[in-house]
Design a protein around this motif. Structure first.
Motif, PDB file in Angstrom:
ATOM      1  N   GLU A 535     -19.172 -39.431  27.211  1.00 57.50           N
ATOM      2  CA  GLU A 535     -20.430 -39.495  27.945  1.00 57.50           C
ATOM      3  C   GLU A 535     -20.648 -38.138  28.608  1.00 57.50           C
ATOM      4  OE1 GLU A 535     -21.684 -43.200  30.456  1.00 57.50           O
ATOM      5  OE2 GLU A 535     -20.830 -41.733  31.849  1.00 57.50           O
ATOM      6  N   GLU A 536     -21.672 -37.418  28.173  1.00 62.93           N
ATOM      7  CA  GLU A 536     -21.925 -36.068  28.686  1.00 62.93           C
ATOM      8  C   GLU A 536     -22.715 -36.131  29.995  1.00 62.93           C
ATOM      9  OE1 GLU A 536     -20.771 -33.323  27.563  1.00 62.93           O
ATOM     10  OE2 GLU A 536     -20.174 -33.695  25.478  1.00 62.93           O
ATOM     11  N   HIS A 537     -22.268 -35.330  30.973  1.00 56.81           N
ATOM     12  CA  HIS A 537     -22.931 -35.276  32.272  1.00 56.81           C
ATOM     13  C   HIS A 537     -23.404 -33.851  32.547  1.00 56.81           C
ATOM     14  CE1 HIS A 537     -21.142 -39.109  34.296  1.00 56.81           C
ATOM     15  NE2 HIS A 537     -21.213 -39.267  32.984  1.00 56.81           N
ATOM     16  N   PHE A 538     -24.647 -33.726  33.038  1.00 51.98           N
ATOM     17  CA  PHE A 538     -25.201 -32.428  33.410  1.00 51.98           C
ATOM     18  C   PHE A 538     -25.907 -32.566  34.754  1.00 51.98           C
ATOM     19  CE2 PHE A 538     -25.143 -32.737  28.774  1.00 51.98           C
ATOM     20  CZ  PHE A 538     -24.304 -31.673  28.477  1.00 51.98           C
ATOM     21  N   VAL A 539     -25.527 -31.722  35.706  1.00 53.20           N
ATOM     22  CA  VAL A 539     -26.078 -31.771  37.054  1.00 53.20           C
ATOM     23  C   VAL A 539     -27.164 -30.713  37.157  1.00 53.20           C
ATOM     24  CG1 VAL A 539     -25.557 -31.713  39.520  1.00 53.20           C
ATOM     25  CG2 VAL A 539     -23.824 -32.513  37.886  1.00 53.20           C
ATOM     26  N   ILE A 540     -28.343 -31.124  37.645  1.00 52.64           N
ATOM     27  CA  ILE A 540     -29.545 -30.291  37.552  1.00 52.64           C
ATOM     28  C   ILE A 540     -30.079 -29.961  38.933  1.00 52.64           C
ATOM     29  CG2 ILE A 540     -31.930 -30.228  36.705  1.00 52.64           C
ATOM     30  CD1 ILE A 540     -30.961 -32.333  34.576  1.00 52.64           C
ATOM     31  N   GLY A 541     -30.328 -28.672  39.149  1.00 57.26           N
ATOM     32  CA  GLY A 541     -31.053 -28.217  40.318  1.00 57.26           C
ATOM     33  C   GLY A 541     -32.480 -27.895  39.904  1.00 57.26           C
ATOM     34  N   GLY A 542     -33.457 -28.376  40.648  1.00 52.23           N
ATOM     35  CA  GLY A 542     -34.851 -28.195  40.256  1.00 52.23           C
ATOM     36  C   GLY A 542     -35.494 -29.538  39.992  1.00 52.23           C
ATOM     37  N   GLU A 543     -36.665 -29.522  39.380  1.00 50.05           N
ATOM     38  CA  GLU A 543     -37.445 -30.733  39.190  1.00 50.05           C
ATOM     39  C   GLU A 543     -37.740 -30.967  37.715  1.00 50.05           C
ATOM     40  OE1 GLU A 543     -39.068 -34.189  40.196  1.00 50.05           O
ATOM     41  OE2 GLU A 543     -38.289 -32.798  41.702  1.00 50.05           O
ATOM     42  N   PRO A 544     -37.202 -32.049  37.134  1.00 49.19           N
ATOM     43  CA  PRO A 544     -37.570 -32.380  35.758  1.00 49.19           C
ATOM     44  C   PRO A 544     -39.073 -32.619  35.643  1.00 49.19           C
ATOM     45  CG  PRO A 544     -35.626 -33.613  36.442  1.00 49.19           C
ATOM     46  CD  PRO A 544     -36.175 -32.962  37.667  1.00 49.19           C
ATOM     47  N   THR A 545     -39.682 -32.052  34.604  1.00 51.91           N
ATOM     48  CA  THR A 545     -41.132 -32.172  34.454  1.00 51.91           C
ATOM     49  C   THR A 545     -41.550 -32.909  33.196  1.00 51.91           C
ATOM     50  OG1 THR A 545     -41.288 -30.024  33.323  1.00 51.91           O
ATOM     51  CG2 THR A 545     -41.480 -30.020  35.729  1.00 51.91           C
ATOM     52  N   ALA A 546     -40.695 -32.932  32.181  1.00 48.22           N
ATOM     53  CA  ALA A 546     -41.001 -33.647  30.946  1.00 48.22           C
ATOM     54  C   ALA A 546     -39.692 -34.081  30.320  1.00 48.22           C
ATOM     55  CB  ALA A 546     -41.791 -32.762  29.984  1.00 48.22           C
ATOM     56  N   HIS A 547     -39.675 -35.329  29.837  1.00 48.06           N
ATOM     57  CA  HIS A 547     -38.428 -35.902  29.338  1.00 48.06           C
ATOM     58  C   HIS A 547     -38.737 -36.698  28.083  1.00 48.06           C
ATOM     59  CE1 HIS A 547     -34.550 -38.381  30.394  1.00 48.06           C
ATOM     60  NE2 HIS A 547     -34.363 -37.529  29.399  1.00 48.06           N
ATOM     61  N   ALA A 548     -38.103 -36.325  26.992  1.00 46.78           N
ATOM     62  CA  ALA A 548     -38.331 -36.985  25.716  1.00 46.78           C
ATOM     63  C   ALA A 548     -37.012 -37.046  24.966  1.00 46.78           C
ATOM     64  CB  ALA A 548     -39.378 -36.209  24.903  1.00 46.78           C
ATOM     65  N   PRO A 549     -36.923 -37.815  23.890  1.00 46.87           N
ATOM     66  CA  PRO A 549     -35.683 -37.817  23.108  1.00 46.87           C
ATOM     67  C   PRO A 549     -35.296 -36.400  22.684  1.00 46.87           C
ATOM     68  CG  PRO A 549     -37.084 -39.615  22.411  1.00 46.87           C
ATOM     69  CD  PRO A 549     -37.898 -38.792  23.367  1.00 46.87           C
ATOM     70  N   GLY A 550     -34.076 -36.000  23.071  1.00 47.56           N
ATOM     71  CA  GLY A 550     -33.568 -34.685  22.691  1.00 47.56           C
ATOM     72  C   GLY A 550     -34.093 -33.529  23.513  1.00 47.56           C
ATOM     73  N   GLU A 551     -34.801 -33.796  24.602  1.00 48.86           N
ATOM     74  CA  GLU A 551     -35.367 -32.663  25.348  1.00 48.86           C
ATOM     75  C   GLU A 551     -35.634 -33.024  26.808  1.00 48.86           C
ATOM     76  OE1 GLU A 551     -38.429 -29.681  23.784  1.00 48.86           O
ATOM     77  OE2 GLU A 551     -39.654 -31.056  24.977  1.00 48.86           O
ATOM     78  N   LEU A 552     -35.361 -32.058  27.682  1.00 50.04           N
ATOM     79  CA  LEU A 552     -35.720 -32.169  29.092  1.00 50.04           C
ATOM     80  C   LEU A 552     -36.193 -30.805  29.573  1.00 50.04           C
ATOM     81  CD1 LEU A 552     -35.724 -33.887  31.744  1.00 50.04           C
ATOM     82  CD2 LEU A 552     -33.427 -32.969  32.177  1.00 50.04           C
TER      83      LEU A 552
END
Length: 616
Positions: A535-552
């Motif tokens: 299970e891959e984990h990624f911690v993000i600073g900032g604001e997600p604006t678009a989220h789709a299969p295979g892309e953020l």
């Protein structure tokens, strides 16, 4: 030749003369030298004088037993430590103002602060007061002083204040200087000389920032407050021995496992102490060619992302207070003849001088005319850095620039100083701003350095850019480490490959992290054995604006746009939003952060990190 060998190679008469003349040779005239003090740079003095003037209208900070006891009651350290720091800071500001103006109102304010420090039951911070803990008490015993960072910071204020204000204190408050010397002997010098069990001495081989931090302040106390030549000589010799032990434990490539933040209280503290020793020997000591001082001085530029952001590992903030004592690095660069180190420091010359750095550092900086005449310019940044001992790679898309992509990836093990369980984790930045982040240091509490340390979410591997393998995180401890580490540094790319098989109980995982300058992308590729659930984990600073299969897509904290992409067949993954609920972390990342979790299949996973576009 080591530091200790260099010190012992000095003629004994030279060492004796240096210690005896330390007050004159330190380069800090007392406040009677009005021509010197009144000619100081206004950039340096205006903020200090404004602060000291405002302090005159405020009540003095007080350290309270109820705040001290909170460490044991509810785990809160900051209630007491913040007040203790306010008291030393205000006293330091008054000392500086007294020197700069010669005004008796500031001499009296400094004297008030100095006596308040002397009247404290303890100079030790509650989190370090193991003598009281051993007795099941929360009140420190004045007959059994604990020599910790708090005691060292306090005695440093007394020592440097006495150096610069001695004539005025003798005139205005006769007897105060005797009290300063008595408290220094009782709380600091006697424990230092008679008890060699202090963990920060590093006699067991475990060296960390406490060593140069405390030794440097003991040095100032020995040289400026002690009057017995035999005690002075014994203390200074032991200080040099201790600093030599610390320097000898540092890697030859100048790496620092405690990270950028603690570099200022580790190697930079060492440099301050060495500069003082060098001055009082009229530069006959000349320690600057000792290994690895030249490489240590390059660490800040190697960790710089730009815009106040730095590569952070372990307990260190990613966005650092710019009010660091950059003059120390400037002097260091001059001593070793490194123009890039000098330029790195000079890039911060416009920052106002702050008592936060410590009274001794502020006084030395105030009187460094070469520092104040330095012309600020951009920081010289290396395109690629590999620190083999701590296994840290930092690679930039552009040499000497902050634009574009930056990758930092580490190996190491899970028992480093100020450790987080982060073997194999990485940081990905766009235009100097971290997007895939290392959260860094939370506010310290009673559990921060206890056996409950890894209950804190920010130090756990699942809150780093790391996988959870077969349902398990990385455990703490030196046995959990990276192996088979291989670095490649080319014109077109930099990459680090490492096995994480010994970083997880389930084993079997390999990671490669690459900054590809030609493709203008960062690639993270994980491989594992068939049948293992990852299970891959990624911690993000900032604001997600678009989220789709295979892309953020992520709007960065500086307003840029970054794109994360992976195999669309794995879906969107799960995007979590977590409140930070910690003042220290919130000051860096804002009120919340995000975590992207992607369930994988097969035996490999690839993430790409690139610059985003409004057309994505």
């Amino acid at each position: 030749m080591s530091l200790l060998q260099r010190w012992q190679a000095l003629d004994p008469a030279t060492r004796t003369a240096a210690i005896g003349a330390a007050r004159d040779r330190a380069g800090i005239p007392d406040l009677r030298d009005r021509a010197c003090w009144e000619s100081r740079d206004r950039v340096a003095t205006d903020s200090i004088l404004a602060e000291a003037s405002a302090d005159l209208e405020r009540p003095w900070p007080h350290t309270l037993l109820s705040d001290f006891a909170r460490y044991w009651r509810d785990g809160v350290r900051t209630a007491y430590e913040d007040e203790a720091r306010k008291l030393t800071r205000r006293t330091s500001a008054a000392v500086l103002a007294a020197a700069l103006t010669g005004d008796e109102i500031y001499v009296d304010a400094a004297a008030d602060g100095l006596l308040l420090l002397c009247e404290q039951t303890t100079w030790c911070w509650a989190a370090h007061e193991s003598f009281a803990t051993a007795k099941g008490e929360v009140l420190a015993d004045p007959a059994q002083p604990y020599l910790d960072l708090g005691a060292a910071e306090t005695v440093a204020v007394l020592a440097w204040a006495d150096l610069v204000l001695a004539p005025a204190l003798d005139e205005r408050v006769p007897g105060l200087r005797r009290r300063l010397r008595e408290e220094t002997r009782r709380r600091v010098l006697r424990p230092f000389l008679t008890d060699r069990r202090w963990h920060w001495l590093g006699l067991d081989g475990h060296l960390h920032n406490w060593n140069p931090w405390i030794h440097g302040h003991v040095l100032a106390a020995s040289l400026f407050l002690e009057t017995d030549p035999e005690i002075q000589t014994e203390a200074v010799d032991l200080v040099v021995e201790g600093l030599d032990r610390y320097l000898g434990a540092l890697p030859a490539d100048g790496g620092c496992d405690e990270g950028y933040s603690y570099w200022w209280n580790g190697p930079a503290r060492l440099a301050s102490a060495l500069e003082l020793l060098d001055r009082v020997t009229d530069h006959e000591f000349a320690p600057w060619t000792c290994m690895p001082l030249a490489e240590l001085a390059r660490y800040p530029q190697r960790m710089t992302l730009g815009g106040g952001w730095y590569v952070n590992v372990g307990d260190g903030p990613a966005h650092h207070d710019p009010k660091q004592p950059w003059q120390i690095l400037h002097t260091w660069g001059r001593r070793i003849g490194d123009a890039e180190v000098v330029a790195q420091a000079a890039a911060h010359r416009h920052e106002p001088l702050s008592p936060d750095a410590g009274l001794g550092r502020a006084l030395v900086a105030l009187l460094d005319d070469e520092w104040w005449s330095a012309v600020p310019a951009s920081s010289p940044l290396p395109r690629s850095t590999w620190l083999s001992n701590v296994q840290l790679l930092v690679a930039r898309e552009q040499a000497a620039g902050v634009d574009g992509l930056t990758l930092a990836v580490k190996g190491g093990h899970n028992d480093e100083n100020h450790n987080h369980n982060d073997v194999g984790s990485f940081i990905a930045a766009l235009d100097a701003t971290p997007v895939l982040i290392d959260l860094g240091q939370p506010t310290y509490t009673a559990i921060s350095f206890s056996d409950r340390r890894y209950e804190q979410w920010v130090v756990r591997s699942e809150w780093h850019n790391l996988p959870v393998v077969a349902g398990q995180e990385q455990p703490p401890g030196a046995r959990w480490r990276a192996t088979d580490v291989a670095v490649r540094r080319e014109e077109a790319f930099d990459s680090l490959e490492l096995s994480l098989a010994e970083a997880y109980p389930s084993g079997g995982l390999k990671r490669s992290a690459t900054l590809d300058r030609s493709a203008q992308e960062i690639r993270i590729v994980d491989e594992w054995d068939e049948g293992v659930r990852v299970e891959e984990h990624f911690v993000i600073g900032g604001e997600p604006t678009a989220h789709a299969p295979g892309e953020l897509l992520v709007k960065t904290l500086s307003g840029g746009l970054a794109r994360l992409s992976w195999d669309p067949a794995l879906g969107t993954g799960r995007l979590e939003r977590r409140p930070v609920n910690d003042d220290l972390l919130e000051g860096v990342w804002g009120p919340y952060v995000h975590r992207l979790i992607i369930d994988t299949d097969g035996t490999t996973f690839e993430l790409k990190f690139t610059r985003g576009s409004t057309h994505d």
